[in-house]
Structures are given as C-alpha cells and as structure tokens.
Design an enzyme around this catalytic site. Structure first.
Site, PDB file in Angstrom:
ATOM      1  N   GLY A 241       0.429  -1.280  -0.093  1.00  0.00           N
ATOM      2  CA  GLY A 241       0.160   0.680  -0.020  1.00  0.00           C
ATOM      3  C   GLY A 241       0.585   1.300   0.081  1.00  0.00           C
ATOM      4  O   GLY A 241       0.498   2.376  -0.590  1.00  0.00           O
TER       5      GLY A 241
ATOM      6  N   ASP B 201      -5.876   3.591  10.467  1.00  0.00           N
ATOM      7  CA  ASP B 201      -6.735   3.047  10.253  1.00  0.00           C
ATOM      8  C   ASP B 201      -6.590   2.364  12.244  1.00  0.00           C
ATOM      9  O   ASP B 201      -7.333   3.259  12.836  1.00  0.00           O
ATOM     10  CB  ASP B 201      -7.318   1.193  10.114  1.00  0.00           C
ATOM     11  CG  ASP B 201      -8.854   1.621   9.425  1.00  0.00           C
ATOM     12  OD1 ASP B 201      -9.739   2.100   9.842  1.00  0.00           O
ATOM     13  OD2 ASP B 201      -9.634  -0.059   9.086  1.00  0.00           O
TER      14      ASP B 201
HETATM   15  P1  5GP Z   1      -5.225  -1.167  10.687  1.00  0.00           P
HETATM   16  O1  5GP Z   1      -4.047  -2.484  11.584  1.00  0.00           O
HETATM   17  O2  5GP Z   1      -4.744   0.452  11.184  1.00  0.00           O
HETATM   18  O3  5GP Z   1      -6.770  -1.062  11.121  1.00  0.00           O
HETATM   19  O4  5GP Z   1      -5.173  -1.798   9.109  1.00  0.00           O
HETATM   20  C1  5GP Z   1      -4.330  -0.456   8.058  1.00  0.00           C
HETATM   21  C2  5GP Z   1      -4.762  -1.551   6.803  1.00  0.00           C
HETATM   22  O5  5GP Z   1      -5.769  -1.838   6.947  1.00  0.00           O
HETATM   23  C3  5GP Z   1      -4.132  -0.910   6.064  1.00  0.00           C
HETATM   24  O6  5GP Z   1      -2.850  -0.675   5.708  1.00  0.00           O
HETATM   25  C4  5GP Z   1      -4.881  -0.731   5.005  1.00  0.00           C
HETATM   26  O7  5GP Z   1      -4.302  -2.266   4.342  1.00  0.00           O
HETATM   27  C5  5GP Z   1      -6.242  -1.440   5.326  1.00  0.00           C
HETATM   28  N1  5GP Z   1      -7.215  -0.107   5.206  1.00  0.00           N
HETATM   29  C6  5GP Z   1      -7.766   0.099   6.585  1.00  0.00           C
HETATM   30  N2  5GP Z   1      -8.899   0.992   5.648  1.00  0.00           N
HETATM   31  C7  5GP Z   1      -8.532   0.992   4.302  1.00  0.00           C
HETATM   32  C8  5GP Z   1      -9.023   1.292   3.357  1.00  0.00           C
HETATM   33  O8  5GP Z   1      -9.985   2.705   3.240  1.00  0.00           O
HETATM   34  N3  5GP Z   1      -9.194   1.290   2.276  1.00  0.00           N
HETATM   35  C9  5GP Z   1      -8.102   0.346   2.398  1.00  0.00           C
HETATM   36  N4  5GP Z   1      -7.868  -0.445   0.538  1.00  0.00           N
HETATM   37  N5  5GP Z   1      -7.728  -0.301   2.924  1.00  0.00           N
HETATM   38  C10 5GP Z   1      -7.600  -0.345   4.070  1.00  0.00           C
END
Ligand code: 5GP
Length: 188
Positions: free
Chosen positions: A42, A97
């Site tokens: 990403g 996120d």
């Molecule tokens: P966290 O561990 O912070 O919840 O997750 C982060 C990961 O979730 C990011 O690296 C990504 O892969 C995925 N992710 C979270 N929100 C989005 C979004 O709005 N769009 C996309 N494509 N991936 C997301």
C-alpha cells in the site's frame, strides 16, 4: 442516482501535501540519514513521491507483513536487509485505521535498537482507532469511509489511480470488483 465513487483528494492536492510532509521530515531529520521503511504494498506510491520531495540523504527499505486473524497480530513476511541499530527509522504507511498493524510493527522494529522511530501516514482514520499509537506525521485525517487509489487497493486493484477516492457504497464493489474500473472508464 448518486455515484458510489467520489474523488476526495485530487492529484494536485496530494502532490502539495506530500511535498509539505517531505519538507517537514527533512527539516526534523536534518544532519541524519534516515531509513524510510515502506510497508508493502500500500505505501509504494506514497513513498515514491514522499522520498522525492525530501531534501536530505536517506535510504529506502521495504517490509512485507503477514496477518494472523482479525486482532491485528502480524509477522514479517519479507524483512529489511540491513540492521536498524542506531538508525533513524521512518515507517511509511498508506493508512492507519484501527492502529493495530502500526502498533505491532513499531514493537517489531523497536527491539532492533534504532536511534528513533517515527511514522508518517498518508491517511489517518483517527475516529476508528482501537489502540493508541504514536503518529508523528499525517497527510490527511478522514472519517470511516473506505478509500481507493494512490496505493490503496480493492483486492489488489486500483493502487495506480493517481487521486484518492471514497467508496460510498461498498456493496457495489463487493458484487462487482470492476465497478470502479467501469466508473473510471478503464475496465477491460
Ligand atoms: P489497521 O491495522 O490500522 O486497522 O489497518 C491498516 C490496514 O487496513 C491498511 O494498511 C490497509 O491495508 C487497510 N485499510 C484500512 N482502511 C482502508 C481503506 O479505506 N482502504 C483500503 N484500501 N484499505 C484500508
């Protein structure tokens, strides 16, 4: 009918903000040679623009993570080649996120005794945070909409789209992964 896809950050606004972040990090790390650690896949698009807007010497490395289950547990699938001991590390993320991924990754890197660890993320979904995690630089703060483009994917697609889009109705993509390609006029 309103479109399920809305452009939320244009290419020019992305460029402007990424340039600002590059300048800020360069100022903060002046005199150092940071290791910019991109999290695959990403962060690739963001990292490529970010490092080119930086005005200090630096190195680029990549990490690839494996996920176990839904509680954010991660392992390293592809590791950085060089040691990080006494280096200034900047983790480059596309989006933070819940914060679970970043929190685990910081723990994994901290045990390598770097001189410092900072994180820069293009997108901060602050309202969705589950764990508190240090985040030194953020490009844009958003709510809980699902985003695509500029590195962010849907099942591996759309990373190359040069602006950021919000998906207003995720069911449209769940039913047909080509729906966004059709919207953009790039479907096969
Ligand atoms: P966290 O561990 O912070 O919840 O997750 C982060 C990961 O979730 C990011 O690296 C990504 O892969 C995925 N992710 C979270 N929100 C989005 C979004 O709005 N769009 C996309 N494509 N991936 C997301």
């Amino acid at each position: 009918m309103t479109s399920p896809f809305v452009e939320v950050v244009s290419r020019s606004s992305l460029r402007e903000r990424v340039d600002q972040l590059g300048a800020e990090i360069s100022t903060d790390l002046k005199g150092e040679v940071p290791v910019m650690v991109g999290v695959l896949q990403g962060s690739v698009v963001f990292l490529a623009d970010l490092v080119r807007s930086m005005t200090i010497d630096l190195e680029v490395e990549f990490l690839s993570l494996t996920r176990f289950g839904h509680d954010g547990q991660i392992g390293i699938a592809m590791d950085i080649a060089d040691p990080l001991e006494d280096r200034h590390v900047v983790i480059v993320e596309d989006i933070v996120d819940t914060g679970l991924t970043l929190a685990s990754m910081r723990r994994l890197l901290e045990v390598r005794n770097p001189a410092s660890i900072r994180t820069v993320t293009l997108i901060d979904k602050a309202p969705r945070r589950i764990v508190e995690v240090d985040l030194e630089y953020r490009g844009f703060e958003v709510g809980d909409e699902f985003l695509l483009g500029y590195g962010l994917d849907w099942k591996g697609h759309y990373r190359h789209i040069s602006s950021l889009w919000a998906v207003m109705d995720l069911e449209v993509l769940q039913e047909n992964r080509l729906a966004f390609a059709q919207h953009l006029g790039i479907a096969p």
